[in-house]
Design an enzyme around this catalytic site. Structure first.
Site, PDB file in Angstrom:
ATOM      1  N   ASN A 197      -5.583 -14.407   1.609  1.00  0.00           N
ATOM      2  CA  ASN A 197      -5.957 -14.936   0.288  1.00  0.00           C
ATOM      3  C   ASN A 197      -5.631 -16.425   0.124  1.00  0.00           C
ATOM      4  OD1 ASN A 197      -6.927 -12.422  -1.073  1.00  0.00           O
ATOM      5  ND2 ASN A 197      -4.853 -11.755  -0.565  1.00  0.00           N
TER       6      ASN A 197
ATOM      7  N   HIS B 266       0.932 -11.944   2.268  1.00  0.00           N
ATOM      8  CA  HIS B 266      -0.151 -11.215   1.587  1.00  0.00           C
ATOM      9  C   HIS B 266      -0.905 -12.071   0.566  1.00  0.00           C
ATOM     10  CE1 HIS B 266      -1.269  -6.835   0.365  1.00  0.00           C
ATOM     11  NE2 HIS B 266      -2.280  -7.635   0.116  1.00  0.00           N
TER      12      HIS B 266
ATOM     13  N   GLU C 163     -19.545   5.953  10.965  1.00  0.00           N
ATOM     14  CA  GLU C 163     -20.689   5.095  10.596  1.00  0.00           C
ATOM     15  C   GLU C 163     -20.294   3.614  10.621  1.00  0.00           C
ATOM     16  OE1 GLU C 163     -22.207   6.157   6.680  1.00  0.00           O
ATOM     17  OE2 GLU C 163     -22.913   4.108   6.334  1.00  0.00           O
ATOM     18  N   ASN C 164     -19.124   3.316  10.110  1.00  0.00           N
ATOM     19  CA  ASN C 164     -18.701   1.909   9.995  1.00  0.00           C
ATOM     20  C   ASN C 164     -18.397   1.267  11.348  1.00  0.00           C
ATOM     21  OD1 ASN C 164     -18.988   2.256   7.264  1.00  0.00           O
ATOM     22  ND2 ASN C 164     -16.803   2.466   6.837  1.00  0.00           N
TER      23      ASN C 164
ATOM     24  N   SER D 249     -12.228   3.632   4.833  1.00  0.00           N
ATOM     25  CA  SER D 249     -12.817   4.895   4.398  1.00  0.00           C
ATOM     26  C   SER D 249     -11.860   6.030   4.706  1.00  0.00           C
ATOM     27  CB  SER D 249     -14.161   5.168   5.069  1.00  0.00           C
ATOM     28  OG  SER D 249     -14.641   6.419   4.589  1.00  0.00           O
TER      29      SER D 249
ATOM     30  N   LYS E  72       1.875  -6.576   5.896  1.00  0.00           N
ATOM     31  CA  LYS E  72       1.934  -7.815   5.093  1.00  0.00           C
ATOM     32  C   LYS E  72       3.173  -7.903   4.213  1.00  0.00           C
ATOM     33  CE  LYS E  72      -3.076  -7.188   4.709  1.00  0.00           C
ATOM     34  NZ  LYS E  72      -3.325  -5.757   4.437  1.00  0.00           N
TER      35      LYS E  72
ATOM     36  N   ARG F  92     -17.930   8.482   7.491  1.00  0.00           N
ATOM     37  CA  ARG F  92     -18.072   7.052   7.193  1.00  0.00           C
ATOM     38  C   ARG F  92     -17.257   6.195   8.177  1.00  0.00           C
ATOM     39  NH1 ARG F  92     -17.457   6.922   0.624  1.00  0.00           N
ATOM     40  NH2 ARG F  92     -19.577   7.566   0.103  1.00  0.00           N
ATOM     41  N   ILE F  93     -16.115   6.717   8.594  1.00  0.00           N
ATOM     42  CA  ILE F  93     -15.306   5.978   9.578  1.00  0.00           C
ATOM     43  C   ILE F  93     -16.153   5.789  10.843  1.00  0.00           C
ATOM     44  CG2 ILE F  93     -13.231   6.115  11.040  1.00  0.00           C
ATOM     45  CD1 ILE F  93     -11.827   7.582   8.706  1.00  0.00           C
TER      46      ILE F  93
ATOM     47  N   TYR G 164       0.818  -1.219   0.000  1.00  0.00           N
ATOM     48  CA  TYR G 164       0.000   0.000   0.000  1.00  0.00           C
ATOM     49  C   TYR G 164       0.856   1.277   0.000  1.00  0.00           C
ATOM     50  CZ  TYR G 164      -3.516  -3.390   1.678  1.00  0.00           C
ATOM     51  OH  TYR G 164      -4.321  -4.491   1.845  1.00  0.00           O
TER      52      TYR G 164
ATOM     53  N   SER H 157     -12.471  -6.108   2.042  1.00  0.00           N
ATOM     54  CA  SER H 157     -13.529  -5.636   1.137  1.00  0.00           C
ATOM     55  C   SER H 157     -14.912  -6.020   1.680  1.00  0.00           C
ATOM     56  CB  SER H 157     -13.346  -6.175  -0.283  1.00  0.00           C
ATOM     57  OG  SER H 157     -12.069  -5.847  -0.793  1.00  0.00           O
ATOM     58  N   PRO H 158     -15.188  -5.805   2.970  1.00  0.00           N
ATOM     59  CA  PRO H 158     -16.483  -6.190   3.536  1.00  0.00           C
ATOM     60  C   PRO H 158     -17.625  -5.338   2.986  1.00  0.00           C
ATOM     61  CG  PRO H 158     -15.267  -4.855   5.111  1.00  0.00           C
ATOM     62  CD  PRO H 158     -14.329  -5.128   3.963  1.00  0.00           C
TER      63      PRO H 158
HETATM   64  P1  NDP Z   1     -14.130  -1.918   1.387  1.00  0.00           P
HETATM   65  O1  NDP Z   1     -15.113  -2.990   1.123  1.00  0.00           O
HETATM   66  O2  NDP Z   1     -13.726  -1.618   2.770  1.00  0.00           O
HETATM   67  O3  NDP Z   1     -14.697  -0.617   0.687  1.00  0.00           O
HETATM   68  C1  NDP Z   1     -14.000   0.598   0.675  1.00  0.00           C
HETATM   69  C2  NDP Z   1     -14.770   1.539  -0.259  1.00  0.00           C
HETATM   70  O4  NDP Z   1     -16.086   1.773   0.262  1.00  0.00           O
HETATM   71  C3  NDP Z   1     -14.103   2.883  -0.406  1.00  0.00           C
HETATM   72  O5  NDP Z   1     -14.309   3.301  -1.740  1.00  0.00           O
HETATM   73  C4  NDP Z   1     -14.886   3.768   0.549  1.00  0.00           C
HETATM   74  O6  NDP Z   1     -14.902   5.108   0.083  1.00  0.00           O
HETATM   75  C5  NDP Z   1     -16.266   3.163   0.514  1.00  0.00           C
HETATM   76  N1  NDP Z   1     -16.963   3.275   1.806  1.00  0.00           N
HETATM   77  C6  NDP Z   1     -16.458   3.054   3.035  1.00  0.00           C
HETATM   78  N2  NDP Z   1     -17.392   3.215   3.982  1.00  0.00           N
HETATM   79  C7  NDP Z   1     -18.536   3.547   3.336  1.00  0.00           C
HETATM   80  C8  NDP Z   1     -19.841   3.840   3.786  1.00  0.00           C
HETATM   81  N3  NDP Z   1     -20.154   3.813   5.072  1.00  0.00           N
HETATM   82  N4  NDP Z   1     -20.787   4.156   2.851  1.00  0.00           N
HETATM   83  C9  NDP Z   1     -20.462   4.175   1.534  1.00  0.00           C
HETATM   84  N5  NDP Z   1     -19.222   3.900   1.059  1.00  0.00           N
HETATM   85  C10 NDP Z   1     -18.269   3.586   1.945  1.00  0.00           C
HETATM   86  O7  NDP Z   1     -12.872  -2.255   0.459  1.00  0.00           O
HETATM   87  P2  NDP Z   1     -11.336  -2.509   0.591  1.00  0.00           P
HETATM   88  O8  NDP Z   1     -10.969  -3.305  -0.606  1.00  0.00           O
HETATM   89  O9  NDP Z   1     -10.602  -1.247   0.830  1.00  0.00           O
HETATM   90  O10 NDP Z   1     -11.166  -3.482   1.862  1.00  0.00           O
HETATM   91  C11 NDP Z   1     -10.918  -3.038   3.179  1.00  0.00           C
HETATM   92  C12 NDP Z   1      -9.470  -3.224   3.573  1.00  0.00           C
HETATM   93  O11 NDP Z   1      -9.089  -4.592   3.488  1.00  0.00           O
HETATM   94  C13 NDP Z   1      -8.442  -2.545   2.657  1.00  0.00           C
HETATM   95  O12 NDP Z   1      -8.410  -1.155   2.808  1.00  0.00           O
HETATM   96  C14 NDP Z   1      -7.196  -3.263   3.046  1.00  0.00           C
HETATM   97  O13 NDP Z   1      -6.698  -2.777   4.288  1.00  0.00           O
HETATM   98  C15 NDP Z   1      -7.706  -4.685   3.162  1.00  0.00           C
HETATM   99  N6  NDP Z   1      -7.558  -5.440   1.898  1.00  0.00           N
HETATM  100  C16 NDP Z   1      -6.733  -6.543   1.901  1.00  0.00           C
HETATM  101  C17 NDP Z   1      -6.524  -7.254   0.757  1.00  0.00           C
HETATM  102  C18 NDP Z   1      -5.617  -8.432   0.786  1.00  0.00           C
HETATM  103  O14 NDP Z   1      -5.246  -8.940  -0.288  1.00  0.00           O
HETATM  104  N7  NDP Z   1      -5.233  -8.920   1.943  1.00  0.00           N
HETATM  105  C19 NDP Z   1      -7.151  -6.903  -0.525  1.00  0.00           C
HETATM  106  C20 NDP Z   1      -8.040  -5.761  -0.416  1.00  0.00           C
HETATM  107  C21 NDP Z   1      -8.233  -5.101   0.760  1.00  0.00           C
HETATM  108  P3  NDP Z   1     -14.234   6.341   0.884  1.00  0.00           P
HETATM  109  O15 NDP Z   1     -12.859   5.933   1.309  1.00  0.00           O
HETATM  110  O16 NDP Z   1     -14.231   7.407  -0.148  1.00  0.00           O
HETATM  111  O17 NDP Z   1     -15.145   6.616   2.038  1.00  0.00           O
END
Ligand code: NDP
Length: 243
Positions: A123, A93, A222-223, A214, A62, A219-220, A37, A171-172
């Site tokens: 993964n 990773h 809210e989540n 986020s 990672k 949103r931080i 990252y 990516s929840p």
């Molecule tokens: P998420 O499923 O967490 O989604 C993030 C996206 O959703 C961003 O675009 C964010 O926008 C938006 N978002 C966040 N909160 C809200 C909300 N309450 N309402 C609407 N939109 C929202 O995706 P990620 O893929 O980022 O997964 C989370 C984390 O998991 C990553 O950041 C990383 O740390 C990890 N990860 C690990 C991987 C691996 O291979 N081990 C691969 C992918 C992710 P905004 O920021 O603009 O608010």
């Protein structure tokens, strides 16, 4: 390990520093980053400058496959960029076919040196874990995988539960792509919550750790507000069927 935290994928240095600081102020105690990252420096800065005792914050980073031949050097690099004395969780990773056994064995050595409190994987599917367990002396503490109502594989969840490996959902929120889904929207209305909160709560009720990302403070907040309601088993089933 805290049950929820902040993901930082795709955050620039400036975004990561601000978002991690905001999240820690709001009560988050788990921060997920990775060498890939490119933001370990700013994540570490926000953690160090938070004023929160180090032992109360859980930091994950990672090991990327390009570093598979030098895990110790990569780990030292992460530690130095984060500016921390130890890391809470260090993950492989991504598995690659024919990954040398030495990768996990090196992580076990780092674990023995007490510079990391837990080691894990990301993964990994059931087959990958079975292969690893054939030679691992330390069972991975965590498997971080893509996990949401739209990416639901019962088999890997049950397998990890059976082996006492914590499933951490990445990516929840499906990176935002399914927040407009009709079933999720209807349940959000029913529980007086947002679609994001319903998606996150579903993960928690499946026993996983969540790390939504986020860069927006509202949103931080809210989540993190997902501990004051419960999705009924019937509605959980409806969400299970979305994938
Ligand atoms: P998420 O499923 O967490 O989604 C993030 C996206 O959703 C961003 O675009 C964010 O926008 C938006 N978002 C966040 N909160 C809200 C909300 N309450 N309402 C609407 N939109 C929202 O995706 P990620 O893929 O980022 O997964 C989370 C984390 O998991 C990553 O950041 C990383 O740390 C990890 N990860 C690990 C991987 C691996 O291979 N081990 C691969 C992918 C992710 P905004 O920021 O603009 O608010």
């Amino acid at each position: 390990m805290p049950t929820f935290g902040l993901g930082t994928w795709k955050m620039s240095d400036a975004e990561a520093e601000t978002s991690v600081r905001t999240a820690l102020e709001m009560g988050y105690r788990l921060i997920d980053t990775a060498t890939l990252y490119g933001n370990e420096k700013s994540v570490g800065k926000a953690v160090r400058e938070s004023g929160i005792p180090r032992e109360e914050i859980f930091v994950t980073t990672k090991l990327w496959p390009t570093d598979f031949f030098s895990p110790q050097a990569a780990f030292n690099g992460s530690l130095s960029k984060l500016g921390l004395d130890y890391i809470d969780l260090y993950l492989v990773h991504w598995p690659i076919p024919l990954m040398p056994k030495s990768v996990w064995q090196q992580l076990e050595k780092i674990y023995a040196s007490k510079k990391v409190r837990a080691i894990g994987i990301s993964n990994y599917d059931v087959g990958d874990i079975k292969k690893l367990l054939q030679y691992a002396s330390v069972v991975p503490a965590v498997n971080q995988i893509k996990f949401s109502a739209f990416d639901f594989e019962k088999e890997i969840l049950e397998f990890c539960n059976d082996k006492h490996i914590v499933v951490e959902a990445y990516s929840p929120l499906t990176r935002g792509t399914h927040l407009g889904d009709a079933t999720v929207a209807a349940l959000a209305k029913k529980y007086n919550k947002t679609p994001a909160q319903v998606m996150l709560r579903w993960c928690l009720q499946h026993g996983t750790v969540i790390i939504p990302k986020s860069s927006h403070s509202e949103r931080i907040k809210e989540n993190a507000a997902v501990f004051d309601f419960e999705i009924s088993s019937e509605d959980m089933k409806a969400l299970d069927e979305l994938s």
